[in-house]
Design an enzyme around this catalytic site. Structure first.
Site, short mmCIF file in Angstrom:
data_model
loop_
_atom_site.label_atom_id
_atom_site.label_comp_id
_atom_site.label_asym_id
_atom_site.label_seq_id
_atom_site.Cartn_x
_atom_site.Cartn_y
_atom_site.Cartn_z
N LYS A 14 -5.16 2.71 -8.31
CA LYS A 14 -5.45 4.31 -7.96
C LYS A 14 -4.73 4.91 -9.06
CE LYS A 14 -5.19 4.59 -3.70
NZ LYS A 14 -4.87 3.48 -3.11
N ARG A 89 -7.71 10.31 2.92
CA ARG A 89 -7.57 9.13 3.51
C ARG A 89 -7.97 9.09 4.97
NH1 ARG A 89 -2.88 7.41 -0.04
NH2 ARG A 89 -2.18 5.33 0.37
P1 B4P Z 1 -1.56 1.20 -7.49
O1 B4P Z 1 -2.95 0.79 -6.68
O2 B4P Z 1 -1.94 2.06 -8.68
O3 B4P Z 1 -0.58 1.55 -6.48
P2 B4P Z 1 -0.80 3.01 -5.79
O4 B4P Z 1 -1.51 4.32 -6.51
O5 B4P Z 1 0.74 3.33 -5.69
O6 B4P Z 1 -1.13 2.97 -4.35
P3 B4P Z 1 -0.61 2.98 -2.73
O7 B4P Z 1 -1.77 3.23 -1.98
O8 B4P Z 1 0.25 2.10 -2.90
O9 B4P Z 1 0.29 4.41 -2.82
P4 B4P Z 1 0.35 5.81 -2.31
O10 B4P Z 1 1.12 6.51 -3.31
O11 B4P Z 1 -1.09 6.39 -2.64
O12 B4P Z 1 -0.90 -0.08 -8.18
C1 B4P Z 1 -0.40 -0.90 -7.31
C2 B4P Z 1 0.40 -2.08 -8.44
O13 B4P Z 1 -0.82 -2.97 -8.94
C3 B4P Z 1 1.13 -1.39 -9.35
O14 B4P Z 1 2.33 -2.18 -9.55
C4 B4P Z 1 0.17 -1.70 -10.78
O15 B4P Z 1 1.05 -2.16 -11.90
C5 B4P Z 1 -0.76 -3.23 -10.26
N1 B4P Z 1 -1.85 -2.95 -10.71
C6 B4P Z 1 -2.65 -1.95 -11.24
N2 B4P Z 1 -3.73 -2.34 -11.68
C7 B4P Z 1 -3.59 -3.78 -11.94
C8 B4P Z 1 -4.66 -4.77 -12.28
N3 B4P Z 1 -5.92 -4.49 -12.94
N4 B4P Z 1 -4.00 -6.01 -12.32
C9 B4P Z 1 -2.95 -6.39 -11.92
N5 B4P Z 1 -2.09 -5.36 -11.61
C10 B4P Z 1 -2.46 -4.20 -11.33
O16 B4P Z 1 0.65 5.79 -0.75
C11 B4P Z 1 1.91 5.59 -0.39
C12 B4P Z 1 1.94 5.90 1.14
O17 B4P Z 1 1.83 7.26 0.95
C13 B4P Z 1 0.83 5.74 2.47
O18 B4P Z 1 1.04 4.47 2.63
C14 B4P Z 1 1.15 6.84 3.20
O19 B4P Z 1 2.31 6.50 3.89
C15 B4P Z 1 1.45 7.99 2.24
N6 B4P Z 1 0.08 8.84 2.09
C16 B4P Z 1 -0.05 8.94 0.83
N7 B4P Z 1 -1.21 9.75 0.73
C17 B4P Z 1 -1.54 9.92 2.11
C18 B4P Z 1 -2.62 10.77 2.74
N8 B4P Z 1 -3.41 11.42 2.17
N9 B4P Z 1 -2.63 10.62 4.01
C19 B4P Z 1 -1.70 10.26 4.65
N10 B4P Z 1 -0.60 9.41 4.05
C20 B4P Z 1 -0.63 9.31 2.88
#
Ligand code: B4P
Length: 190
Positions: A14, A89
């Protein structure tokens, strides 16, 4: 306005895809994860409250994230569109978002759901954990908990947006550019 919910489990791409789409479609990027990590880095009260919850891989309480989103939407009255990354979420968050956008005379255009299997998610997050310094990427137990939270509380939103005829599935495994092309194709058909 073009308002996209970019949906998917932790590690589905994402954040990665949002970075490309904001330039391609001139959208404001709204990542609740990034905002929360920013609050933690600044050491604010909100950040202190969120840190231990995020480090465990649990979801932060709805009222906390809803307050953050409200303030950003209100600060950008002339935006041409938003990309919601990691939000909503929970059903409560999704209902709030609909209501808030309605007050601004707009609505969600589409929900694009990146589909990636659990083993690939775990592999990606463990790999990112080697350099990200994020406690929630650091071990498989926490990553599995994040995926469990997603399955229990977040995945049901697919049904919420299906009822509004807005859900589109996008295969999330492959090169970053190939996935971006699929997302653009879905957006261009709106
Ligand atoms: P991403 O999937 O881009 O990771 P993310 O956006 O950080 O998602 P995540 O769900 O982990 O984090 P968030 O900050 O929303 O990429 C992951 C990895 O994969 C990267 O290293 C990337 O390089 C790699 N990658 C991407 N595409 C690829 C491909 N095609 N092939 C191979 N590799 C690839 O949430 C973090 C925490 O914040 C949650 O657990 C929660 O505690 C809190 N939170 C955030 N929003 C919330 C909400 N609305 N409500 C409640 N809690 C919330």
């Amino acid at each position: 306005m073009l308002n996209i919910v970019l949906f998917g489990p932790p590690g589905s791409g994402k954040g990665t895809q949002s970075q490309l789409l904001i330039n391609q479609y001139n959208l404001i990027h709204l990542s609740t994860g990034d905002i929360l990590r920013g609050e933690i880095a600044k050491g604010t009260k909100l950040g202190q409250k969120a840190k231990s919850i995020m480090d465990r891989g649990d979801l932060v309480p709805d009222e906390v994230v809803i307050g953050m989103i409200r303030s950003i939407l209100e600060k950008n009255p002339n935006a041409t569109g938003f990309i919601f990354d990691g939000f909503p979420r929970t059903t409560t968050q999704a209902e709030f978002l609909d209501q808030m956008l309605d007050e601004l005379n707009t609505s969600i255009s589409t929900m694009l759901s990146l589909e990636v299997d659990e083993d690939e998610l775990t592999k990606r997050l463990l790999e990112r954990g080697k350099s990200s310094g994020r406690a929630d990427d650091a071990n498989e137990y926490i990553i599995r908990n994040r995926i469990k939270e997603y399955n229990n509380k977040t995945a049901p939103l697919k049904e919420f947006y299906t009822q509004q005829y807005k859900l589109q599935y996008i295969e999330g495994v492959g090169s970053i550019n190939a996935i971006n092309a699929k997302l653009c194709e879905a957006i261009d058909q709106l």
